[in-house]
Design a protein around this motif. Structure first.
Motif, PDB file in Angstrom:
ATOM      1  N   CYS A 126      -8.229   5.708   4.323  1.00 52.77           N
ATOM      2  CA  CYS A 126      -9.283   5.439   3.519  1.00 52.77           C
ATOM      3  C   CYS A 126     -10.048   6.837   3.131  1.00 52.77           C
ATOM      4  O   CYS A 126     -10.572   7.393   4.401  1.00 52.77           O
ATOM      5  N   ARG A 127     -10.279   7.007   1.990  1.00 54.24           N
ATOM      6  CA  ARG A 127     -11.292   7.929   1.911  1.00 54.24           C
ATOM      7  C   ARG A 127     -12.783   7.768   1.742  1.00 54.24           C
ATOM      8  O   ARG A 127     -13.502   8.695   1.956  1.00 54.24           O
ATOM      9  N   ALA A 128     -13.130   6.504   1.202  1.00 53.18           N
ATOM     10  CA  ALA A 128     -14.351   6.394   1.085  1.00 53.18           C
ATOM     11  C   ALA A 128     -14.472   4.920   0.655  1.00 53.18           C
ATOM     12  O   ALA A 128     -13.709   4.192   0.180  1.00 53.18           O
TER      13      ALA A 128
ATOM     14  N   GLY B 232     -18.731 -12.611   3.335  1.00 53.61           N
ATOM     15  CA  GLY B 232     -18.406 -12.985   1.849  1.00 53.61           C
ATOM     16  C   GLY B 232     -18.971 -11.636   0.966  1.00 53.61           C
ATOM     17  O   GLY B 232     -18.723 -11.458  -0.118  1.00 53.61           O
ATOM     18  N   ALA B 233     -19.369 -10.484   1.872  1.00 54.02           N
ATOM     19  CA  ALA B 233     -19.912  -9.229   1.115  1.00 54.02           C
ATOM     20  C   ALA B 233     -18.662  -8.608   0.571  1.00 54.02           C
ATOM     21  O   ALA B 233     -17.679  -8.682   1.253  1.00 54.02           O
ATOM     22  N   ARG B 234     -18.690  -7.856  -0.323  1.00 52.04           N
ATOM     23  CA  ARG B 234     -17.564  -7.054  -0.900  1.00 52.04           C
ATOM     24  C   ARG B 234     -17.822  -5.485  -0.978  1.00 52.04           C
ATOM     25  O   ARG B 234     -19.105  -5.260  -1.030  1.00 52.04           O
ATOM     26  N   PHE B 235     -16.998  -4.741  -0.754  1.00 48.81           N
ATOM     27  CA  PHE B 235     -17.036  -3.554  -0.823  1.00 48.81           C
ATOM     28  C   PHE B 235     -15.838  -2.748  -1.578  1.00 48.81           C
ATOM     29  O   PHE B 235     -14.577  -3.481  -1.460  1.00 48.81           O
ATOM     30  N   LYS B 236     -16.111  -1.458  -2.184  1.00 48.62           N
ATOM     31  CA  LYS B 236     -14.837  -0.805  -2.928  1.00 48.62           C
ATOM     32  C   LYS B 236     -14.420   0.029  -1.955  1.00 48.62           C
ATOM     33  O   LYS B 236     -15.309   0.944  -1.358  1.00 48.62           O
ATOM     34  N   ALA B 237     -13.219   0.062  -1.722  1.00 53.09           N
ATOM     35  CA  ALA B 237     -12.380   1.024  -1.032  1.00 53.09           C
ATOM     36  C   ALA B 237     -11.574   2.096  -1.768  1.00 53.09           C
ATOM     37  O   ALA B 237     -10.761   1.607  -2.771  1.00 53.09           O
ATOM     38  N   ARG B 238     -11.539   3.201  -1.590  1.00 50.14           N
ATOM     39  CA  ARG B 238     -10.739   4.289  -2.274  1.00 50.14           C
ATOM     40  C   ARG B 238      -9.874   5.050  -1.138  1.00 50.14           C
ATOM     41  O   ARG B 238     -10.409   5.441  -0.051  1.00 50.14           O
ATOM     42  N   ASN B 239      -8.485   4.636  -1.330  1.00 45.80           N
ATOM     43  CA  ASN B 239      -7.527   5.225  -0.519  1.00 45.80           C
ATOM     44  C   ASN B 239      -6.507   6.217  -1.026  1.00 45.80           C
ATOM     45  O   ASN B 239      -6.386   6.069  -2.246  1.00 45.80           O
ATOM     46  N   LYS B 240      -5.989   6.813   0.044  1.00 42.53           N
ATOM     47  CA  LYS B 240      -5.074   8.090  -0.632  1.00 42.53           C
ATOM     48  C   LYS B 240      -4.178   8.131   0.530  1.00 42.53           C
ATOM     49  O   LYS B 240      -4.331   8.523   1.719  1.00 42.53           O
ATOM     50  N   GLY B 241      -2.725   8.194   0.080  1.00 47.03           N
ATOM     51  CA  GLY B 241      -1.550   8.224   0.949  1.00 47.03           C
ATOM     52  C   GLY B 241      -1.336  10.055   1.116  1.00 47.03           C
ATOM     53  O   GLY B 241      -2.003  10.555   0.530  1.00 47.03           O
ATOM     54  N   ARG B 242      -0.262  10.142   1.540  1.00 47.75           N
ATOM     55  CA  ARG B 242       0.321  11.503   1.583  1.00 47.75           C
ATOM     56  C   ARG B 242       0.841  12.235   0.328  1.00 47.75           C
ATOM     57  O   ARG B 242       0.441  13.368   0.257  1.00 47.75           O
ATOM     58  N   ARG B 243       1.038  11.333  -0.656  1.00 52.30           N
ATOM     59  CA  ARG B 243       1.378  11.800  -1.831  1.00 52.30           C
ATOM     60  C   ARG B 243       0.956  10.809  -2.823  1.00 52.30           C
ATOM     61  O   ARG B 243       0.550   9.654  -2.583  1.00 52.30           O
TER      62      ARG B 243
ATOM     63  N   VAL C 269       2.889   6.149  -1.475  1.00 51.75           N
ATOM     64  CA  VAL C 269       2.051   6.953  -0.365  1.00 51.75           C
ATOM     65  C   VAL C 269       2.856   7.936   0.118  1.00 51.75           C
ATOM     66  O   VAL C 269       2.396   8.516   0.941  1.00 51.75           O
ATOM     67  N   GLY C 270       4.133   8.070  -0.120  1.00 54.25           N
ATOM     68  CA  GLY C 270       5.184   9.127   0.559  1.00 54.25           C
ATOM     69  C   GLY C 270       5.425   8.912   1.883  1.00 54.25           C
ATOM     70  O   GLY C 270       5.407   9.832   2.774  1.00 54.25           O
ATOM     71  N   SER C 271       5.828   7.761   2.366  1.00 50.94           N
ATOM     72  CA  SER C 271       6.337   7.220   3.647  1.00 50.94           C
ATOM     73  C   SER C 271       7.507   6.822   3.806  1.00 50.94           C
ATOM     74  O   SER C 271       8.007   6.161   2.641  1.00 50.94           O
ATOM     75  N   ARG C 272       8.129   7.036   5.025  1.00 50.13           N
ATOM     76  CA  ARG C 272       9.507   6.526   5.186  1.00 50.13           C
ATOM     77  C   ARG C 272       9.327   5.179   6.086  1.00 50.13           C
ATOM     78  O   ARG C 272      10.184   4.391   5.983  1.00 50.13           O
TER      79      ARG C 272
END
Length: 159
Positions: A38-40, A53-64, A132-135
């Motif tokens: 999770c980046r932010a 009930g609250a919501r949030f926006k999540a920015r995620n990034k894998g290996r690629r 995400v670049g995962s095995r």
């Protein structure tokens, strides 16, 4: 391709009180500091803090691959006890991420876990692993939870 796990968890002992640890895990604006994927995160749709009930926006990034976004919904917000949120996405089902806090003689036992319902379809598992670049996505999630808890521990014990 093996079927993906539906549940996993990791625990750590922290020398800080449950209320202090809860303040860290429930502040999703800091999740990018704890999680390796999770980046932010930011509160959205009028939410300003942890509440059911609250919501949030999540920015995620894998290996690629490019980053991806989702908008989880808080499902539990009990100070000093539990913080949880659920993310639903087409084709992947639902993931509930949970942080449970238990008082100990020296502070808090913090457990991070997830539940997938229904199980992630094999085709979506393959797409996700390529994205995400995962095995081994299950191993990545377990390692990510371990890293997240170690970082939360370090922050809580430094305060």
């Amino acid at each position: 391709m093996a079927e993906r796990r539906r549940h996993d968890s990791v625990s750590i002992d922290i020398e800080a009180q449950p209320e202090q640890v809860y303040a860290l895990v429930s502040d999703i604006t800091r999740m990018g500091e704890w999680s390796p994927e999770c980046r932010a995160c930011s509160w959205t749709r009028g939410a300003t803090g942890p509440a059911v009930g609250a919501r949030f926006k999540a920015r995620n990034k894998g290996r690629r691959g490019p980053p991806w976004f989702n908008t989880p919904k808080v499902t539990a917000a009990e100070p000093g006890r539990e913080f949880a949120f659920n993310r639903r996405a087409p084709g992947t089902g639902s993931y509930t991420w949970r942080y449970q806090l238990e008082p100990t003689s020296v502070g808090t036992k913090l457990t991070e876990s997830y539940d997938a319902d229904p199980p992630v379809p094999k085709l979506m598992s393959w797409v996700t692993e390529k994205w995400v670049g995962s095995r081994d996505r299950d191993a990545d999630l377990h390692e990510g939870m371990t890293t997240t808890l170690q970082r939360i521990k370090a922050a809580a014990e430094a305060e």
